[in-house]
Design an enzyme around this catalytic site. Structure first.
Site, PDB file in Angstrom:
ATOM      1  N   HIS A 181      41.524  39.367  31.372  1.00  0.00           N
ATOM      2  CA  HIS A 181      41.784  40.073  32.636  1.00  0.00           C
ATOM      3  C   HIS A 181      42.871  41.137  32.520  1.00  0.00           C
ATOM      4  O   HIS A 181      43.022  41.973  33.402  1.00  0.00           O
ATOM      5  CB  HIS A 181      42.195  39.093  33.739  1.00  0.00           C
ATOM      6  CG  HIS A 181      41.095  38.170  34.151  1.00  0.00           C
ATOM      7  ND1 HIS A 181      39.864  38.625  34.576  1.00  0.00           N
ATOM      8  CD2 HIS A 181      41.027  36.805  34.195  1.00  0.00           C
ATOM      9  CE1 HIS A 181      39.085  37.586  34.864  1.00  0.00           C
ATOM     10  NE2 HIS A 181      39.767  36.477  34.635  1.00  0.00           N
ATOM     11  N   ASP A 218      33.018  33.978  29.353  1.00  0.00           N
ATOM     12  CA  ASP A 218      33.803  33.262  30.356  1.00  0.00           C
ATOM     13  C   ASP A 218      33.074  33.439  31.699  1.00  0.00           C
ATOM     14  O   ASP A 218      32.301  34.390  31.867  1.00  0.00           O
ATOM     15  CB  ASP A 218      35.202  33.887  30.420  1.00  0.00           C
ATOM     16  CG  ASP A 218      36.120  33.179  31.388  1.00  0.00           C
ATOM     17  OD1 ASP A 218      36.908  32.338  30.929  1.00  0.00           O
ATOM     18  OD2 ASP A 218      36.050  33.445  32.609  1.00  0.00           O
ATOM     19  N   HIS A 220      34.268  34.435  34.386  1.00  0.00           N
ATOM     20  CA  HIS A 220      34.790  35.601  35.107  1.00  0.00           C
ATOM     21  C   HIS A 220      34.611  36.906  34.329  1.00  0.00           C
ATOM     22  O   HIS A 220      34.645  36.896  33.100  1.00  0.00           O
ATOM     23  CB  HIS A 220      36.280  35.378  35.414  1.00  0.00           C
ATOM     24  CG  HIS A 220      36.539  34.108  36.164  1.00  0.00           C
ATOM     25  ND1 HIS A 220      36.881  32.937  35.523  1.00  0.00           N
ATOM     26  CD2 HIS A 220      36.461  33.825  37.477  1.00  0.00           C
ATOM     27  CE1 HIS A 220      37.017  31.972  36.429  1.00  0.00           C
ATOM     28  NE2 HIS A 220      36.759  32.484  37.629  1.00  0.00           N
ATOM     29  N   ASP A 305      34.782  27.701  31.796  1.00  0.00           N
ATOM     30  CA  ASP A 305      34.732  27.596  33.262  1.00  0.00           C
ATOM     31  C   ASP A 305      33.329  27.883  33.799  1.00  0.00           C
ATOM     32  O   ASP A 305      33.108  27.921  35.010  1.00  0.00           O
ATOM     33  CB  ASP A 305      35.789  28.492  33.925  1.00  0.00           C
ATOM     34  CG  ASP A 305      35.938  29.843  33.269  1.00  0.00           C
ATOM     35  OD1 ASP A 305      35.052  30.225  32.479  1.00  0.00           O
ATOM     36  OD2 ASP A 305      36.939  30.532  33.548  1.00  0.00           O
TER      37      ASP A 305
HETATM   38  C1  OKS Z   1      43.560  31.826  42.056  1.00  0.00           C
HETATM   39  C2  OKS Z   1      42.741  31.682  40.797  1.00  0.00           C
HETATM   40  C3  OKS Z   1      42.339  32.985  40.278  1.00  0.00           C
HETATM   41  C4  OKS Z   1      41.201  32.819  39.338  1.00  0.00           C
HETATM   42  C5  OKS Z   1      41.568  33.280  37.982  1.00  0.00           C
HETATM   43  C6  OKS Z   1      40.430  33.152  37.048  1.00  0.00           C
HETATM   44  C7  OKS Z   1      40.957  32.921  35.687  1.00  0.00           C
HETATM   45  C8  OKS Z   1      39.920  32.805  34.654  1.00  0.00           C
HETATM   46  N1  OKS Z   1      44.928  31.929  41.814  1.00  0.00           N
HETATM   47  N2  OKS Z   1      39.511  33.929  34.061  1.00  0.00           N
HETATM   48  O1  OKS Z   1      38.620  33.948  33.096  1.00  0.00           O
HETATM   49  O2  OKS Z   1      39.452  31.762  34.277  1.00  0.00           O
HETATM   50 ZN    ZN Z   2      37.450  32.448  33.609  1.00  0.00          ZN
END
Ligand code: OKS
Ligand code: ZN
Length: 365
Positions: A181, A218, A220, A305
């Site tokens: 990210h 992933d 996301h 995830d």
């Molecule tokens: C709320 C959670 C935000 C989601 C973050 C996702 C992180 C993740 N504070 N990215 O690949 O797993």
């Molecule tokens: Zn993720």
């Protein structure tokens, strides 16, 4: 041969995040890595410890710093290193506190360039895009240790195929914190340094003309990785992720790259709740595009995830499916050295088994 790398300093980072409207211990926790290490120690997979802070070769540390600054802003990296101490001295936090951003950078119509605010409290928001990227006492040490695993892993793989240099064709780097990210100047989504981008820089340091592919599986969208390589024709980014999910503003199919990089960014969003069969058809499509690109080096941003029970992800993927995913990737890209980077995955009780399933599937080819 595949080896796994970890640095015990990656366990030191332990922060808080805003979830819903509650401040809670971050789901991206040391327990994730502990669970994976325990599963690996009970299995036959080789797990090699590298501890950056244990000192040793100063040349390597300065190479790591130099390569990180290829894709990350100098002031941003400086901020990551110093902000905790600055907040502490200013009395903004206690020793066990967390730096969390308050006000984010706001694009305006004034035409004024983006500039860091003078106030150290405000500055946390300038270098972040959300409130899931807190910084505590040991965060910086863990961030650099995590990045170093991507660097060391890539460095090892550059010797593959060279006579007698190494027979390691796959490195699984147990990076924590994760990276996909983070772009060149903003932390977010638990990420501070983009480990995949650092791997690409490391590969290119010895092979400047190389074509490199990044497969992001992933749950996301890896907005940071996409951003860093958006106009780069030599880096193909392919991502399968939850449609309209975090980080919300990126990941659509029509984001295809720009300029010379047009066509080298491939987003494959998938509806929340999708079953494994639909996931696999996206993966097969993505693998065909990767093959067409003929990369010399493959980076996989691997998140668990996508697991059916994950609190932050929503696909119908089960433990044995990770083996199938790994097998299909490997069958397609068998001859290409590969760095696998750990990204998300938050069901601690199943994380070890999910990692082992992936590794077994990978090694079966
Ligand atoms: C709320 C959670 C935000 C989601 C973050 C996702 C992180 C993740 N504070 N990215 O690949 O797993
Ligand atoms: Zn993720």
């Amino acid at each position: 041969m595949l080896i796994t790398l970890y640095d015990p300093d990656c366990l030191l980072h332990k922060t808080v995040e805003l979830l819903g409207s509650k401040l809670i211990p971050a789901l991206e926790s040391p327990a994730r890595l502990e669970a994976i290490l325990e599963a690996l120690h009970l299995s036959e997979h080789e797990c090699r410890k590298i501890q950056l802070s244990a000192g040793g070769d100063e040349g390597r540390v300065s190479r790591l710093t130099k390569l990180t600054s290829d894709t990350h802003n100098h002031n941003y990296l400086q901020h990551l290193q110093s902000v905790y101490e600055e907040w502490l001295s200013a009395g903004l936090i206690e020793k066990d506190g967390n730096v969390l951003p308050e006000c984010f950078y706001l694009p305006t119509s004034t035409g004024k360039p983006m500039r860091p605010p003078k106030d150290v409290f405000a500055r946390a928001g300038y270098f972040a895009f959300d409130m899931s990227s807190g910084i505590m006492l040991d965060s910086y040490r863990a961030i650099v240790a995590s990045a170093n695993l991507a660097y060391e892993g890539t460095d090892m793989l550059t010797g593959f195929g060279t006579d007698g240099a190494t027979d390691v064709d796959t490195v699984f780097a147990l990076c924590r914190p994760p990276g996909h990210h983070c772009d060149g100047r903003r932390a977010g989504g638990y990420c501070y340094i983009n480990n995949a981008a650092l791997a690409v820089s490391t590969w290119r340091a010895s092979k400047p003309q190389a074509r490199v592919a990044i497969l992001d599986i992933d749950f996301h969208h890896g907005n940071g990785t996409q951003e860093i390589f958006y106009s780069d024709p030599k880096v193909l980014y392919v991502s399968i992720h939850g449609e309209d999910e975090f980080p919300y503003y990126t990941g659509a199919e029509d984001e295809r790259g720009i300029g010379e990089g047009e066509g080298t960014n491939i987003n494959l969003p998938l509806k929340v709740g999708s079953p494994f069969e639909e996931y696999m058809s996206k993966l097969e499509y993505g693998l065909d595009r990767l093959l067409d690109f003929r990369p010399e080096f493959l980076v996989i941003s691997l998140g668990f995830d996508t697991f059916h029970a994950d609190p932050l992800g929503h696909f119908q993927i089960h433990t044995e499916d990770y083996g199938t995913i790994a097998t299909r990737i490997r069958q397609n890209l068998k001859d290409i050295p590969c760095l696998v980077l750990l990204e998300g995955g938050y069901v601690i009780e199943h994380l070890g088994a999910n990692v082992l399933s992936f590794l077994k599937g990978w090694k079966s080819v």
